[in-house]
Design a protein around this motif. Structure first.
Motif, PDB file in Angstrom:
ATOM      1  N   ASP A  29       4.023 -10.448   5.538  1.00 11.59           N
ATOM      2  CA  ASP A  29       4.742 -11.141   4.421  1.00 11.59           C
ATOM      3  C   ASP A  29       5.519  -9.448   3.430  1.00 11.59           C
ATOM      4  OD1 ASP A  29       7.024 -12.314   3.646  1.00 11.59           O
ATOM      5  OD2 ASP A  29       5.974 -13.765   2.993  1.00 11.59           O
ATOM      6  N   PRO A  30       6.677  -8.792   4.699  1.00 15.89           N
ATOM      7  CA  PRO A  30       7.560  -7.882   4.228  1.00 15.89           C
ATOM      8  C   PRO A  30       8.334  -7.999   3.473  1.00 15.89           C
ATOM      9  CG  PRO A  30       8.012  -8.284   6.845  1.00 15.89           C
ATOM     10  CD  PRO A  30       7.257  -8.987   6.505  1.00 15.89           C
ATOM     11  N   ILE A  31       8.708  -9.232   3.375  1.00 17.78           N
ATOM     12  CA  ILE A  31      10.173  -9.351   2.068  1.00 17.78           C
ATOM     13  C   ILE A  31       9.842  -9.957   1.239  1.00 17.78           C
ATOM     14  CG2 ILE A  31      12.325 -11.184   2.024  1.00 17.78           C
ATOM     15  CD1 ILE A  31      12.386  -9.094   4.518  1.00 17.78           C
ATOM     16  N   ALA A  32       8.889 -10.466   0.554  1.00 24.96           N
ATOM     17  CA  ALA A  32       8.233 -10.873   0.053  1.00 24.96           C
ATOM     18  C   ALA A  32       6.889  -9.526  -1.087  1.00 24.96           C
ATOM     19  CB  ALA A  32       6.490 -11.830  -0.048  1.00 24.96           C
ATOM     20  N   GLY A  33       6.168  -8.766  -0.138  1.00 24.49           N
ATOM     21  CA  GLY A  33       6.006  -7.700  -0.384  1.00 24.49           C
ATOM     22  C   GLY A  33       7.022  -6.852  -1.175  1.00 24.49           C
ATOM     23  N   LEU A  34       8.516  -6.034  -0.404  1.00 25.57           N
ATOM     24  CA  LEU A  34       9.762  -5.823  -0.702  1.00 25.57           C
ATOM     25  C   LEU A  34       9.777  -6.196  -2.169  1.00 25.57           C
ATOM     26  CD1 LEU A  34      11.740  -4.215   2.124  1.00 25.57           C
ATOM     27  CD2 LEU A  34      10.784  -2.778   0.414  1.00 25.57           C
ATOM     28  N   LEU A  35      10.500  -7.235  -1.769  1.00 26.07           N
ATOM     29  CA  LEU A  35      11.159  -8.082  -3.502  1.00 26.07           C
ATOM     30  C   LEU A  35       9.941  -7.939  -4.349  1.00 26.07           C
ATOM     31  CD1 LEU A  35      13.608  -9.688  -4.548  1.00 26.07           C
ATOM     32  CD2 LEU A  35      11.885 -11.766  -3.666  1.00 26.07           C
ATOM     33  N   GLY A  36       8.418  -8.292  -4.049  1.00 22.59           N
ATOM     34  CA  GLY A  36       7.903  -8.203  -5.520  1.00 22.59           C
ATOM     35  C   GLY A  36       7.755  -6.758  -5.934  1.00 22.59           C
ATOM     36  N   GLY A  37       7.675  -5.780  -4.365  1.00 24.47           N
ATOM     37  CA  GLY A  37       7.480  -3.934  -5.245  1.00 24.47           C
ATOM     38  C   GLY A  37       8.974  -3.928  -6.098  1.00 24.47           C
ATOM     39  N   VAL A  38      10.153  -4.705  -5.759  1.00 24.74           N
ATOM     40  CA  VAL A  38      11.197  -4.080  -6.698  1.00 24.74           C
ATOM     41  C   VAL A  38      10.478  -4.671  -8.300  1.00 24.74           C
ATOM     42  CG1 VAL A  38      13.068  -4.928  -6.386  1.00 24.74           C
ATOM     43  CG2 VAL A  38      12.597  -4.002  -4.850  1.00 24.74           C
ATOM     44  N   HIS A  89      -1.308   5.735 -11.499  1.00 20.40           N
ATOM     45  CA  HIS A  89      -1.271   6.193 -10.523  1.00 20.40           C
ATOM     46  C   HIS A  89      -0.002   6.247  -9.366  1.00 20.40           C
ATOM     47  CE1 HIS A  89      -3.657   9.320 -12.488  1.00 20.40           C
ATOM     48  NE2 HIS A  89      -4.621   8.803 -12.434  1.00 20.40           N
ATOM     49  N   GLY A  90      -0.575   5.273  -8.208  1.00 16.19           N
ATOM     50  CA  GLY A  90      -0.152   4.119  -7.303  1.00 16.19           C
ATOM     51  C   GLY A  90       1.404   3.713  -7.491  1.00 16.19           C
ATOM     52  N   ILE A  91       1.931   4.032  -8.643  1.00 16.11           N
ATOM     53  CA  ILE A  91       3.899   3.671  -8.986  1.00 16.11           C
ATOM     54  C   ILE A  91       4.144   4.694 -10.254  1.00 16.11           C
ATOM     55  CG2 ILE A  91       5.112   0.941  -9.547  1.00 16.11           C
ATOM     56  CD1 ILE A  91       2.968   0.056  -8.516  1.00 16.11           C
ATOM     57  N   PHE A 149       4.506  -2.448   1.646  1.00 15.48           N
ATOM     58  CA  PHE A 149       5.918  -3.082   1.279  1.00 15.48           C
ATOM     59  C   PHE A 149       6.273  -2.793   0.301  1.00 15.48           C
ATOM     60  CE2 PHE A 149       8.379  -3.464   5.703  1.00 15.48           C
ATOM     61  CZ  PHE A 149       7.333  -2.953   6.532  1.00 15.48           C
ATOM     62  N   VAL A 150       5.180  -2.912  -1.194  1.00 14.73           N
ATOM     63  CA  VAL A 150       5.092  -3.716  -2.087  1.00 14.73           C
ATOM     64  C   VAL A 150       5.008  -2.367  -3.074  1.00 14.73           C
ATOM     65  CG1 VAL A 150       4.033  -4.273  -4.209  1.00 14.73           C
ATOM     66  CG2 VAL A 150       3.719  -5.694  -2.324  1.00 14.73           C
ATOM     67  N   MET A 151       4.096  -1.324  -2.519  1.00 19.87           N
ATOM     68  CA  MET A 151       4.533   0.392  -3.307  1.00 19.87           C
ATOM     69  C   MET A 151       5.742   1.005  -2.430  1.00 19.87           C
ATOM     70  SD  MET A 151       1.189   1.234  -4.681  1.00 19.87           S
ATOM     71  CE  MET A 151       1.308   2.974  -4.029  1.00 19.87           C
ATOM     72  N   ALA A 152       6.225   0.613  -1.676  1.00 18.47           N
ATOM     73  CA  ALA A 152       7.545   0.894  -1.055  1.00 18.47           C
ATOM     74  C   ALA A 152       8.521   1.068  -2.252  1.00 18.47           C
ATOM     75  CB  ALA A 152       7.990   1.060   0.049  1.00 18.47           C
ATOM     76  N   GLY A 153       7.979  -0.927  -2.015  1.00 13.93           N
ATOM     77  CA  GLY A 153      10.087  -1.328  -3.304  1.00 13.93           C
ATOM     78  C   GLY A 153       9.618  -1.006  -4.418  1.00 13.93           C
ATOM     79  N   LEU A 179       8.028   2.340  -5.701  1.00 10.44           N
ATOM     80  CA  LEU A 179       8.480   3.195  -5.899  1.00 10.44           C
ATOM     81  C   LEU A 179       9.566   4.287  -6.105  1.00 10.44           C
ATOM     82  CD1 LEU A 179       5.560   4.596  -3.524  1.00 10.44           C
ATOM     83  CD2 LEU A 179       5.878   4.792  -6.766  1.00 10.44           C
ATOM     84  N   ALA A 180      10.669   2.831  -4.852  1.00 12.25           N
ATOM     85  CA  ALA A 180      11.952   3.473  -4.304  1.00 12.25           C
ATOM     86  C   ALA A 180      12.900   3.309  -5.500  1.00 12.25           C
ATOM     87  CB  ALA A 180      12.732   2.534  -3.734  1.00 12.25           C
ATOM     88  N   VAL A 181      12.412   2.621  -6.830  1.00 13.93           N
ATOM     89  CA  VAL A 181      12.658   1.484  -8.158  1.00 13.93           C
ATOM     90  C   VAL A 181      12.675   2.249  -9.224  1.00 13.93           C
ATOM     91  CG1 VAL A 181      13.057  -0.884 -10.407  1.00 13.93           C
ATOM     92  CG2 VAL A 181      13.327  -0.788  -7.162  1.00 13.93           C
ATOM     93  N   THR A 182      11.280   2.840  -9.525  1.00 14.14           N
ATOM     94  CA  THR A 182      11.144   3.581 -10.519  1.00 14.14           C
ATOM     95  C   THR A 182      11.251   4.921  -9.954  1.00 14.14           C
ATOM     96  OG1 THR A 182       8.245   2.232 -10.665  1.00 14.14           O
ATOM     97  CG2 THR A 182       8.759   3.842 -11.769  1.00 14.14           C
ATOM     98  N   ALA A 183      10.939   5.242  -9.036  1.00 10.89           N
ATOM     99  CA  ALA A 183      12.094   6.398  -8.935  1.00 10.89           C
ATOM    100  C   ALA A 183      12.730   6.829  -9.686  1.00 10.89           C
ATOM    101  CB  ALA A 183      11.573   7.430  -7.727  1.00 10.89           C
ATOM    102  N   THR A 184      13.751   5.965  -9.299  1.00  8.35           N
ATOM    103  CA  THR A 184      15.384   6.105  -9.497  1.00  8.35           C
ATOM    104  C   THR A 184      15.538   6.306 -11.043  1.00  8.35           C
ATOM    105  OG1 THR A 184      15.354   5.306  -7.411  1.00  8.35           O
ATOM    106  CG2 THR A 184      17.599   4.867  -8.871  1.00  8.35           C
TER     107      THR A 184
END
Lengths: 141, 153
Positions: free
Chosen positions: A5-14, A105-107, B44-48, B50-55
């Protein structure tokens, strides 16, 4: 790729990233969960309250999601108690010895391009991938 | 005020973990299972994140001080030592065994799942064990407990 689920992943990550940024901009702290958790019980008194507050928020998040109409299921865990205890001990010792975990570390670390964090993330990702390969596919086991 | 900010950040962080599905151990294990039915969601979680945190961190670097604090507590840039390497590998093994890292583990306490409670207790015992070992051999880690807490995250 059953549950991809790329959308949920990206949104959750943001959203995770926003929390990390605001903790730094407002309080000047890195959002590393293992560091926050360890310090919540061992740090000086003045350092404890913000850490305990962060952990309380983390535990309170499922209630917010439920109030917003989201679903939250019981996490699917292995039934082997020995495995759970050994994994918990390793995560606890390893995150302190390595001074961080997936979030610290990871984020937060990679976002700063910290060489220590990049090395740590590559190592824990690689060792976790190998463990899963052995457990699920019997490679080398 | 600092505690309120922390509480809200914890809340938002936890919502992010839930939205992304990373509180579910099988989702995490699906990402780590590169030989099986690989689930790239965690990437994708990491990418999202990282983009926000780095900025956001780049913006913070240009500020004089945090809103509610004397200074930004950026982790010190020390070298790559044996503790970092061994610790990261041990952490990865534990993470791969169950699919839980500290954030989702603590958040999942909300479900009162006995398995999660036992995992978090074991994790706390592991952290305490490391703290006790470091206090006993102050030179082994090259840092006292306070520095260890402050470093990296």
């Amino acid at each position: 790729m059953a549950d991809f689920d790329p959308i949920a992943g990206l949104l959750g990550g943001v959203v995770i990233g926003l929390a990390a940024v605001f903790l730094m901009l407002l309080n000047g702290r890195v959002a590393g969960i293992s560091g926050i958790a360890a310090g919540a019980f061992s740090a000086s008194r003045g350092e404890r309250s913000w850490r305990l507050a962060f952990l309380a928020g983390l535990i309170g998040a499922p209630a917010i999601i439920a109030l917003l109409g989201g679903s939250y299921e019981m996490p699917r865990m292995p039934s082997n108690w020995t495995l759970i205890v050994v994994a918990g001990l390793l995560v606890g010792v390893g995150s302190r010895m390595g001074s961080g975990c997936t979030s610290g570390h990871g984020i937060c670390g990679i976002a700063r391009l910290s060489p220590r964090s990049i090395v740590s993330t590559v190592l824990f990702m690689a060792s976790a991938v190998i463990v899963v390969a052995i457990m699920r596919h019997g490679i080398g086991g | 005020m600092r505690a309120i900010v922390s509480f809200l950040c914890g809340l938002v962080f936890g919502c992010g973990l839930l939205i992304s599905g990373m509180t579910e151990p099988p989702k995490v294990l699906g990402f780590l299972d590169v030989l099986g039915a690989w689930d790239p969601t965690l990437g994708f979680v990491m990418a999202g994140a990282l983009a926000v945190t780095a900025t956001g961190y780049a913006f913070a670097r240009r500020q004089f001080a945090p809103v509610f604090g004397a200074r930004f507590e950026w982790p010190p840039q020390t070298g790559i030592d044996r503790a970092l390497v061994v610790g990261s590998i041990l952490f990865g093994i534990g993470w791969g065994l169950v699919g839980l890292c500290p954030g989702p583990a603590i958040e999942n306490l909300a479900t009162l799942s006995p398995e999660v409670i036992v995992f978090v207790l074991a994790m706390g015992a592991g952290m305490a064990l490391h703290g006790w070992w470091q206090a006993r051999t102050p030179t082994a880690g090259g840092a006292d407990a306070a520095t260890a807490i402050a470093s990296d995250g």
